[in-house]
Design a protein around this motif. Structure first.
Motif, PDB file in Angstrom:
ATOM      1  N   MET A 138       0.839  -1.177   0.000  1.00  0.00           N
ATOM      2  CA  MET A 138       0.000   0.000   0.000  1.00  0.00           C
ATOM      3  C   MET A 138       0.888   1.245   0.000  1.00  0.00           C
ATOM      4  N   ALA A 139       0.583   2.197  -0.866  1.00  0.00           N
ATOM      5  CA  ALA A 139       1.352   3.441  -0.935  1.00  0.00           C
ATOM      6  C   ALA A 139       1.147   4.256   0.335  1.00  0.00           C
ATOM      7  N   VAL A 140       2.225   4.939   0.742  1.00  0.00           N
ATOM      8  CA  VAL A 140       2.191   5.724   1.971  1.00  0.00           C
ATOM      9  C   VAL A 140       2.780   7.108   1.746  1.00  0.00           C
ATOM     10  N   VAL A 141       2.328   8.039   2.587  1.00  0.00           N
ATOM     11  CA  VAL A 141       2.904   9.370   2.647  1.00  0.00           C
ATOM     12  C   VAL A 141       3.793   9.401   3.877  1.00  0.00           C
ATOM     13  N   LEU A 142       5.030   9.823   3.692  1.00  0.00           N
ATOM     14  CA  LEU A 142       5.975   9.977   4.789  1.00  0.00           C
ATOM     15  C   LEU A 142       6.089  11.460   5.114  1.00  0.00           C
ATOM     16  N   SER A 143       5.823  11.814   6.356  1.00  0.00           N
ATOM     17  CA  SER A 143       6.077  13.162   6.863  1.00  0.00           C
ATOM     18  C   SER A 143       7.269  13.047   7.796  1.00  0.00           C
ATOM     19  N   LEU A 144       8.307  13.831   7.526  1.00  0.00           N
ATOM     20  CA  LEU A 144       9.550  13.725   8.283  1.00  0.00           C
ATOM     21  C   LEU A 144      10.004  15.108   8.713  1.00  0.00           C
ATOM     22  N   ARG A 145      10.441  15.213   9.966  1.00  0.00           N
ATOM     23  CA  ARG A 145      11.057  16.431  10.476  1.00  0.00           C
ATOM     24  C   ARG A 145      12.340  16.020  11.177  1.00  0.00           C
ATOM     25  N   TRP A 146      13.442  16.697  10.820  1.00  0.00           N
ATOM     26  CA  TRP A 146      14.736  16.369  11.429  1.00  0.00           C
ATOM     27  C   TRP A 146      15.347  17.667  11.927  1.00  0.00           C
ATOM     28  N   ALA A 147      15.244  17.888  13.225  1.00  0.00           N
ATOM     29  CA  ALA A 147      15.726  19.120  13.857  1.00  0.00           C
ATOM     30  C   ALA A 147      17.233  19.264  13.671  1.00  0.00           C
ATOM     31  N   GLY A 148      17.646  20.486  13.387  1.00  0.00           N
ATOM     32  CA  GLY A 148      19.067  20.804  13.315  1.00  0.00           C
ATOM     33  C   GLY A 148      19.749  20.526  11.994  1.00  0.00           C
ATOM     34  N   VAL A 149      19.088  19.844  11.079  1.00  0.00           N
ATOM     35  CA  VAL A 149      19.714  19.549   9.781  1.00  0.00           C
ATOM     36  C   VAL A 149      19.745  20.836   8.958  1.00  0.00           C
ATOM     37  N   THR A 150      20.898  21.111   8.356  1.00  0.00           N
ATOM     38  CA  THR A 150      21.078  22.321   7.553  1.00  0.00           C
ATOM     39  C   THR A 150      20.940  22.010   6.062  1.00  0.00           C
ATOM     40  N   PRO A 151      20.716  23.032   5.250  1.00  0.00           N
ATOM     41  CA  PRO A 151      20.696  22.801   3.800  1.00  0.00           C
ATOM     42  C   PRO A 151      22.013  22.210   3.296  1.00  0.00           C
ATOM     43  N   GLN A 154      17.812  11.607  15.498  1.00  0.00           N
ATOM     44  CA  GLN A 154      16.941  10.813  14.630  1.00  0.00           C
ATOM     45  C   GLN A 154      15.793  11.690  14.150  1.00  0.00           C
ATOM     46  N   PRO A 155      15.266  11.419  12.975  1.00  0.00           N
ATOM     47  CA  PRO A 155      14.126  12.199  12.499  1.00  0.00           C
ATOM     48  C   PRO A 155      12.833  11.767  13.180  1.00  0.00           C
ATOM     49  N   GLU A 156      11.898  12.699  13.259  1.00  0.00           N
ATOM     50  CA  GLU A 156      10.529  12.362  13.633  1.00  0.00           C
ATOM     51  C   GLU A 156       9.834  11.968  12.340  1.00  0.00           C
ATOM     52  N   THR A 157       9.252  10.789  12.294  1.00  0.00           N
ATOM     53  CA  THR A 157       8.605  10.324  11.070  1.00  0.00           C
ATOM     54  C   THR A 157       7.187   9.869  11.357  1.00  0.00           C
ATOM     55  N   GLN A 158       6.360  10.021  10.348  1.00  0.00           N
ATOM     56  CA  GLN A 158       4.988   9.521  10.417  1.00  0.00           C
ATOM     57  C   GLN A 158       4.615   8.988   9.045  1.00  0.00           C
ATOM     58  N   PHE A 159       4.064   7.789   9.003  1.00  0.00           N
ATOM     59  CA  PHE A 159       3.590   7.184   7.761  1.00  0.00           C
ATOM     60  C   PHE A 159       2.066   7.144   7.790  1.00  0.00           C
ATOM     61  N   THR A 160       1.472   7.564   6.683  1.00  0.00           N
ATOM     62  CA  THR A 160       0.021   7.588   6.559  1.00  0.00           C
ATOM     63  C   THR A 160      -0.354   6.948   5.229  1.00  0.00           C
ATOM     64  N   PRO A 161      -1.374   6.104   5.198  1.00  0.00           N
ATOM     65  CA  PRO A 161      -1.785   5.531   3.914  1.00  0.00           C
ATOM     66  C   PRO A 161      -2.166   6.633   2.928  1.00  0.00           C
ATOM     67  N   LEU A 162      -1.716   6.487   1.706  1.00  0.00           N
ATOM     68  CA  LEU A 162      -2.028   7.441   0.652  1.00  0.00           C
ATOM     69  C   LEU A 162      -3.463   7.221   0.192  1.00  0.00           C
ATOM     70  N   HIS A 163      -4.229   8.293   0.123  1.00  0.00           N
ATOM     71  CA  HIS A 163      -5.604   8.195  -0.367  1.00  0.00           C
ATOM     72  C   HIS A 163      -5.671   8.495  -1.862  1.00  0.00           C
ATOM     73  N   ARG A 164      -4.982   9.544  -2.283  1.00  0.00           N
ATOM     74  CA  ARG A 164      -5.029   9.936  -3.690  1.00  0.00           C
ATOM     75  C   ARG A 164      -3.776  10.717  -4.027  1.00  0.00           C
ATOM     76  N   ARG A 165      -3.321  10.595  -5.263  1.00  0.00           N
ATOM     77  CA  ARG A 165      -2.145  11.328  -5.744  1.00  0.00           C
ATOM     78  C   ARG A 165      -2.504  11.967  -7.072  1.00  0.00           C
ATOM     79  N   PHE A 166      -2.113  13.241  -7.228  1.00  0.00           N
ATOM     80  CA  PHE A 166      -2.319  13.966  -8.476  1.00  0.00           C
ATOM     81  C   PHE A 166      -1.007  14.672  -8.809  1.00  0.00           C
ATOM     82  N   VAL A 167      -0.570  14.541 -10.044  1.00  0.00           N
ATOM     83  CA  VAL A 167       0.603  15.259 -10.536  1.00  0.00           C
ATOM     84  C   VAL A 167       0.132  16.070 -11.725  1.00  0.00           C
ATOM     85  N   ALA A 168       0.337  17.386 -11.661  1.00  0.00           N
ATOM     86  CA  ALA A 168      -0.105  18.264 -12.739  1.00  0.00           C
ATOM     87  C   ALA A 168       0.569  17.890 -14.048  1.00  0.00           C
TER      88      ALA A 168
END
Length: 99
Positions: A1-14, A78-92
């Protein structure tokens, strides 16, 4: 099943992000299961939204390719991560490639 990953990693620089990207070369050697990657910097760290074909494919990519480059770039914690099932994807129409 496709998933959306939301990730936040404090302190990481460009600069660290770019070093990891250059080392891993995920834009040239796309990881199995990767669909979409969007990254930006806010709130003192790296923010990422990804779409993967499965959570397992991201976890395998992280363990095998990303983690060694993260360590080499000196990224702590370590990053804070959350995986959520993908409901729909659209690419212009006409959208492709890296920015």
């Amino acid at each position: 099943m496709a998933v959306v990953l939301s990730l936040r990693w404090a302190g990481v620089t460009p600069e660290q992000y770019n070093a990891v990207r250059d080392e891993v070369r995920w834009e040239e050697k796309t990881p199995d299961g990767a669909v979409l990657h969007v990254a930006w910097f806010a709130g003192g760290g790296l923010q990422v939204t990804d779409v993967w074909n499965s959570q397992g494919e991201f976890e395998r990519f992280f363990a095998e390719r990303l983690a060694p480059a993260v360590q080499k770039a000196g990224i702590a914690g370590q990053p804070e991560t959350q995986f959520t099932p993908l409901h729909r994807r659209f690419v212009a129409p006409g959208v492709s490639g890296a920015a």
